[in-house]
Structure formats: structure tokens, C-alpha cells
Design a protein around this motif. Structure first.
Motif, PDB file in Angstrom:
ATOM      1  N   TRP A 286     -11.761   3.579   2.415  1.00 13.77           N
ATOM      2  CA  TRP A 286     -10.846   2.498   2.008  1.00 13.77           C
ATOM      3  C   TRP A 286     -10.607   1.575   3.187  1.00 13.77           C
ATOM      4  O   TRP A 286     -10.949   1.902   4.315  1.00 13.77           O
ATOM      5  CB  TRP A 286      -9.541   3.094   1.476  1.00 13.77           C
ATOM      6  CG  TRP A 286      -8.818   3.973   2.449  1.00 13.77           C
ATOM      7  CD1 TRP A 286      -7.825   3.591   3.304  1.00 13.77           C
ATOM      8  CD2 TRP A 286      -9.010   5.379   2.667  1.00 13.77           C
ATOM      9  NE1 TRP A 286      -7.402   4.663   4.036  1.00 13.77           N
ATOM     10  CE2 TRP A 286      -8.100   5.773   3.675  1.00 13.77           C
ATOM     11  CE3 TRP A 286      -9.876   6.335   2.122  1.00 13.77           C
ATOM     12  CZ2 TRP A 286      -8.031   7.084   4.148  1.00 13.77           C
ATOM     13  CZ3 TRP A 286      -9.807   7.642   2.601  1.00 13.77           C
ATOM     14  CH2 TRP A 286      -8.882   8.003   3.584  1.00 13.77           C
TER      15      TRP A 286
ATOM     16  N   ASP B 210      -7.651  -2.928  -5.720  1.00 13.50           N
ATOM     17  CA  ASP B 210      -8.704  -2.236  -6.462  1.00 13.50           C
ATOM     18  C   ASP B 210      -9.969  -3.078  -6.574  1.00 13.50           C
ATOM     19  O   ASP B 210     -11.016  -2.578  -6.977  1.00 13.50           O
ATOM     20  CB  ASP B 210      -8.203  -1.865  -7.860  1.00 13.50           C
ATOM     21  CG  ASP B 210      -7.167  -0.757  -7.768  1.00 13.50           C
ATOM     22  OD1 ASP B 210      -7.291   0.090  -6.851  1.00 13.50           O
ATOM     23  OD2 ASP B 210      -6.224  -0.749  -8.591  1.00 13.50           O
TER      24      ASP B 210
ATOM     25  N   CYS C 167      -6.430   4.169  -0.979  1.00 14.30           N
ATOM     26  CA  CYS C 167      -5.730   2.913  -1.221  1.00 14.30           C
ATOM     27  C   CYS C 167      -6.176   1.875  -0.200  1.00 14.30           C
ATOM     28  O   CYS C 167      -5.849   1.967   0.974  1.00 14.30           O
ATOM     29  CB  CYS C 167      -4.219   3.134  -1.101  1.00 14.30           C
ATOM     30  SG  CYS C 167      -3.258   1.622  -1.304  1.00 14.30           S
ATOM     31  N   SER C 168      -6.968   0.926  -0.675  1.00 16.86           N
ATOM     32  CA  SER C 168      -7.351  -0.177   0.209  1.00 16.86           C
ATOM     33  C   SER C 168      -6.210  -1.178   0.278  1.00 16.86           C
ATOM     34  O   SER C 168      -5.646  -1.557  -0.750  1.00 16.86           O
ATOM     35  CB  SER C 168      -8.611  -0.868  -0.309  1.00 16.86           C
ATOM     36  OG  SER C 168      -9.736  -0.062  -0.068  1.00 16.86           O
ATOM     37  N   GLU C 169      -5.874  -1.596   1.486  1.00 14.13           N
ATOM     38  CA  GLU C 169      -4.729  -2.488   1.613  1.00 14.13           C
ATOM     39  C   GLU C 169      -5.060  -3.880   1.074  1.00 14.13           C
ATOM     40  O   GLU C 169      -6.144  -4.408   1.296  1.00 14.13           O
ATOM     41  CB  GLU C 169      -4.269  -2.535   3.077  1.00 14.13           C
ATOM     42  CG  GLU C 169      -3.634  -1.208   3.459  1.00 14.13           C
ATOM     43  CD  GLU C 169      -3.097  -1.170   4.870  1.00 14.13           C
ATOM     44  OE1 GLU C 169      -2.012  -0.621   5.064  1.00 14.13           O
ATOM     45  OE2 GLU C 169      -3.777  -1.678   5.781  1.00 14.13           O
ATOM     46  N   ASN C 170      -4.082  -4.441   0.389  1.00 11.02           N
ATOM     47  CA  ASN C 170      -4.293  -5.694  -0.321  1.00 11.02           C
ATOM     48  C   ASN C 170      -3.903  -6.885   0.563  1.00 11.02           C
ATOM     49  O   ASN C 170      -2.826  -7.455   0.421  1.00 11.02           O
ATOM     50  CB  ASN C 170      -3.482  -5.681  -1.619  1.00 11.02           C
ATOM     51  CG  ASN C 170      -3.935  -6.750  -2.585  1.00 11.02           C
ATOM     52  OD1 ASN C 170      -4.569  -7.727  -2.189  1.00 11.02           O
ATOM     53  ND2 ASN C 170      -3.612  -6.562  -3.849  1.00 11.02           N
TER      54      ASN C 170
ATOM     55  N   ALA D 259       0.824  -1.209   0.000  1.00 10.00           N
ATOM     56  CA  ALA D 259       0.000   0.000   0.000  1.00 10.00           C
ATOM     57  C   ALA D 259       0.857   1.257   0.000  1.00 10.00           C
ATOM     58  O   ALA D 259       0.468   2.297  -0.530  1.00 10.00           O
ATOM     59  CB  ALA D 259      -0.933  -0.007   1.202  1.00 10.00           C
TER      60      ALA D 259
ATOM     61  N   LYS E 226      -8.247  -0.515   5.767  1.00  6.77           N
ATOM     62  CA  LYS E 226      -6.928  -0.373   6.387  1.00  6.77           C
ATOM     63  C   LYS E 226      -6.822  -1.349   7.551  1.00  6.77           C
ATOM     64  O   LYS E 226      -7.762  -1.502   8.330  1.00  6.77           O
ATOM     65  CB  LYS E 226      -6.793   1.061   6.892  1.00  6.77           C
ATOM     66  CG  LYS E 226      -5.410   1.441   7.349  1.00  6.77           C
ATOM     67  CD  LYS E 226      -5.426   2.933   7.741  1.00  6.77           C
ATOM     68  CE  LYS E 226      -4.225   3.327   8.567  1.00  6.77           C
ATOM     69  NZ  LYS E 226      -2.957   3.291   7.864  1.00  6.77           N
TER      70      LYS E 226
ATOM     71  N   GLY F 244       0.356  -3.480  -5.113  1.00  4.33           N
ATOM     72  CA  GLY F 244      -0.110  -2.124  -4.835  1.00  4.33           C
ATOM     73  C   GLY F 244      -1.357  -2.163  -3.979  1.00  4.33           C
ATOM     74  O   GLY F 244      -1.459  -2.986  -3.075  1.00  4.33           O
ATOM     75  N   CYS F 245      -2.305  -1.290  -4.303  1.00  2.42           N
ATOM     76  CA  CYS F 245      -3.543  -1.246  -3.536  1.00  2.42           C
ATOM     77  C   CYS F 245      -4.504  -2.302  -4.070  1.00  2.42           C
ATOM     78  O   CYS F 245      -4.349  -2.808  -5.173  1.00  2.42           O
ATOM     79  CB  CYS F 245      -4.192   0.119  -3.665  1.00  2.42           C
ATOM     80  SG  CYS F 245      -3.070   1.460  -3.309  1.00  2.42           S
TER      81      CYS F 245
END
Ligand SMILES: *[C@@H]1O[C@H](CO)[C@@H](O)[C@H](O)[C@H]1NC(C)=O
Ligand SMILES: *[C@@H]1O[C@H](CO)[C@@H](O)[C@H](O)[C@H]1NC(C)=O
Length: 356
Positions: A228, A147, A163-166, A136, A230, A144-145
């Protein structure tokens, strides 16, 4: 009869190797100290650095070499796990003792106990957490984030943004990296236990997520709400796993040797989010390095607590001694306009108790 030297050497090496673990990355810290540890200069390639780490499994070396910054991210995850374990167990006889060498937790992990279950679950969660956060923050190139959350309906209450954490990526990486330590062994009962607890750690971590929102609109109105996902602070995961430690299930391997199941039929089957163990723990009262115990002599205890941190249980009935310590602190503080605060120094004494 004299034992040939090379035989002793082989035996010693096997002991070292079987205990040496990627957890050591959490003790070493950064890649700078890692390259120092392997007696290399900092200009060394990540490939060489990963390949010269004897405490990594072959598959772990491969993964480690994929990207330059990965090793620092994994180290940070390992170290988070170790620190959290120390925090959660600070009031218990075994307080997550670590040693400054490649086997990190010492012989405690040879026992298939609840303590070992916690170590595996928290460190698996630590790597997942650290990788997810690094994705993130843009530290890693390969991720990445998340989506995919944007496809989820929000009933018009908010809009996905930021940015939603992956967590899925982090969990997948942790699974590949952490679990590979077990997969090279035959799937014996200990291997099955460790894989179970690694996974439980990741599943618990996945639940510790919040929706974080920010309002947009004229003068503080919330006409547009952007949200988002987290992860909560790592402490939340450490505490959730500590609860699982308290309720862990005693298991045995089935007749075919393929699965773990509860030791008796009347016991509730654990879910995949529960921790499992195969052996009861020693009492950790006395020092015994054969199972990684330093004993509880000299440990601080609470005089009036009936819990594990109380002097009765902590000191294993050996009794305790009391030391009176003096503290000074600021008191009677006065505020003078403007801008000065003046305080008195107050001394007070506190009794501290330690195990015999
Ligand atoms: C651990 O050992 C390494 C070298 O083996 C040393 O550089 C480091 O200072 C030690 N750390 C602690 C906390 O003792
Ligand atoms: C953990 O226990 C050991 C010995 O029993 C002690 O030396 C150490 O200070 C303890 N650590 C914490 C954080 O209480």
C-alpha cells in the motif's frame, strides 16, 4: 488635529484582520484550548466554535464546521507546518520566529520574500498531510483509504492491499481550505504568489510517498506480497521544500496583471513544483518588528562554519562571545552478569559561541 477614535479603531482592526490567519490554529493546538480561547465551554457545538474564530475566512468556517474532528486535524496540520519551519530554519538568521497571537509569524509575511514562500508552502502541505493521515486512520467520517490504486497494474510483483493513503483527498481539502484565504482578495501579485506556493507545497508533498509491503506465506516465504501507499515522515516534505526555498525563483507580474513570470527573460521558468517570490529578503541582522525580525544577538553560532550558521554570517560581522559549559555523561560502562550496567560519570567541557 485630533484623529477621531473610531478611525484609529478601524485602522487597527484592519491590520489585525489582514494578518490574522488560520495558522493560529497551529498555535492554539487542540479544540479544547480553542474553545477556551473563544471563552466558551467545551460543550459548544462545532458550528459555533468555527463561527466564532475570527482568524478564519468565511469559507474556512464553513469547511471547519462540516465535521466535528476536522478542526483538530487542521490544527495538527498547521502546527506540523510551524514546527517543521522552525526545524528547517534553525541554523539561519531568521529562524521561523513565531509570536503567540493571531498573526503567528508577525510582519515577516508582509514581505513577498522566499521566507513567506516557505511558510505558505509548508503550511499548505501540513494540512494536506494531516487530513490525508486522518482519513487513513479513520478519524474523519468523510474520507477513507484510496481504493483507486487497486486499479493500477503491478506486473504481478505484488498485490494491492491494506490502506493506501488518499493524498488526492488531502490535497483537495487543503486547496479548498488554505487557498480560500487568497481567493477573497483580488488576484493581485501577492495573491498569485501565495496560491503558487500553496500549490507547490502540495505537489511536493504528493511525491513524498513510499510503497510499503508486507510478506505473507509459509515460514517467511514471500509467496504473497501485499503493498500500500504511505506518506513519508513530514520531515521529508520539509526538507524537499527547503531545497525549493534555496532555489526559489524571483518573479514579477505580467503586464496584464494575470500571471507571474521570471523577472528577466534569460531566467529559467520555474515549474509548478518550485517556490516563487517577488521581493528580496531583509538581512534579519537587527531586531525590527516591521518585518518580524528579532535580530541575531545572543543566537548560538558555529565557530568554524562558513555557512549561514557560522559565527561570521550569523552575527553579521558583529563578532561573538564564547561560554564554556560543563557537561556530565555516562562513560566507561561495564556490564555485570546478569543484569546490571555500571557507568562512571565523565565531565567534559564544551565551548559554545553566541553572537554579540
Ligand atoms: C499563548 O497565549 C495564550 C492566551 O492568549 C496562553 O494561554 C498560552 O499559554 C500562551 N502560550 C505561550 C507558549 O506563551
Ligand atoms: C530563534 O531566534 C530567537 C532570536 O533571534 C531566539 O530567541 C530563539 O531561541 C531561536 N530559536 C531557536 C530554535 O534557535
Amino acid at each position: 488635529m485630533e484623529v477621531p477614535v473610531f478611525l484609529v479603531w478601524i485602522v487597527l482592526c484592519n491590520i489585525q484582520l489582514s494578518l490574522a490567519s488560520w495558522w493560529y490554529l497551529g498555535v492554539l493546538g487542540t479544540s479544547a484550548s480553542l474553545s477556551r480561547d473563544t471563552r466558551q465551554t467545551s460543550s459548544v457545538s462545532v458550528n459555533e466554535m468555527c463561527n466564532n474564530s475570527p482568524y478564519l475566512e468565511p469559507r474556512q468556517r464553513e469547511l471547519c464546521a462540516k465535521e466535528k474532528r476536522l478542526i483538530d486535524v487542521i490544527s495538527a496540520g498547521a502546527s506540523m507546518g510551524i514546527e517543521e519551519c522552525k526545524h528547517q530554519f534553525s541554523g539561519r538568521r531568521w529562524n521561523c520566529t513565531t509570536f503567540n497571537n493571531t498573526d503567528v509569524f508577525g510582519n515577516v509575511i508582509k514581505i513577498k520574500s522566499r521566507e513567506t514562500a516557505y511558510i505558505y508552502s509548508i503550511s499548505s502541505a501540513g494540512v494536506m498531510y494531516s487530513v490525508t493521515r486522518a482519513c487513513a486512520q479513520g478519524t474523519l467520517i468523510g474520507c477513507g483509504c484510496d481504493d483507486s490504486v487497486r486499479k493500477q497494474g503491478t506486473e504481478g510483483k505484488f498485490e494491492w492491499g491494506g490502506c493506501s493513503e488518499n493524498l488526492q483527498y488531502g490535497a483537495k481539502f487543503s486547496e479548498e481550505f488554505v487557498d480560500s484565504k487568497e481567493q477573497i482578495q483580488d488576484r493581485n501579485e501577492f495573491g498569485l504568489m501565495n496560491l503558487w506556493n500553496n500549490k507547490a507545497g502540495r505537489l511536493i508533498a504528493r511525491k513524498q510517498v513510499d510503497l510499503v509491503c508486507k510478506c505473507h506465506g509459509v515460514s517467511g516465504s514471500c509467496s504473497v506480497k501485499i503493498c500500500w501507499r504511505k506518506m513519508r515522515p513530514f520531515r521529508a516534505i520539509g526538507s524537499a521544500l527547503k531545497e525549493k526555498f534555496d532555489g526559489a525563483s524571483l518573479m514579477k507580474i505580467n503586464k496584464r496583471g494575470s500571471k507571474l513570470r521570471p523577472i528577466s527573460k534569460d531566467m529559467k521558468r520555474p515549474t509548478r513544483k518550485d517556490l516563487v517570490y517577488l521581493e528580496n529578503s531583509p538581512d534579519f541582522c537587527e531586531p525590527n518588528l516591521a518585518y518580524g525580525s528579532l535580530g541575531t544577538r545572543g543566537r548560538e553560532c558555529k565557530k568554524d562554519s562558513y555557512g549561514l550558521d557560522g559565527c561570521n554570517l550569523m552575527c553579521c560581522g558583529r563578532g561573538y562571545y564564547t561560554i564554556v559549559k560543563e557537561f556530565t555523561e555516562d562513560c566507561d560502562c561495564k556490564f555485570f552478569w546478569c543484569c546490571r550496567v555500571e557507568c562512571q560519570k565523565c565531565r567534559h567541557v564544551k565551548e559554545l559561541h553566541y553572537c554579540n
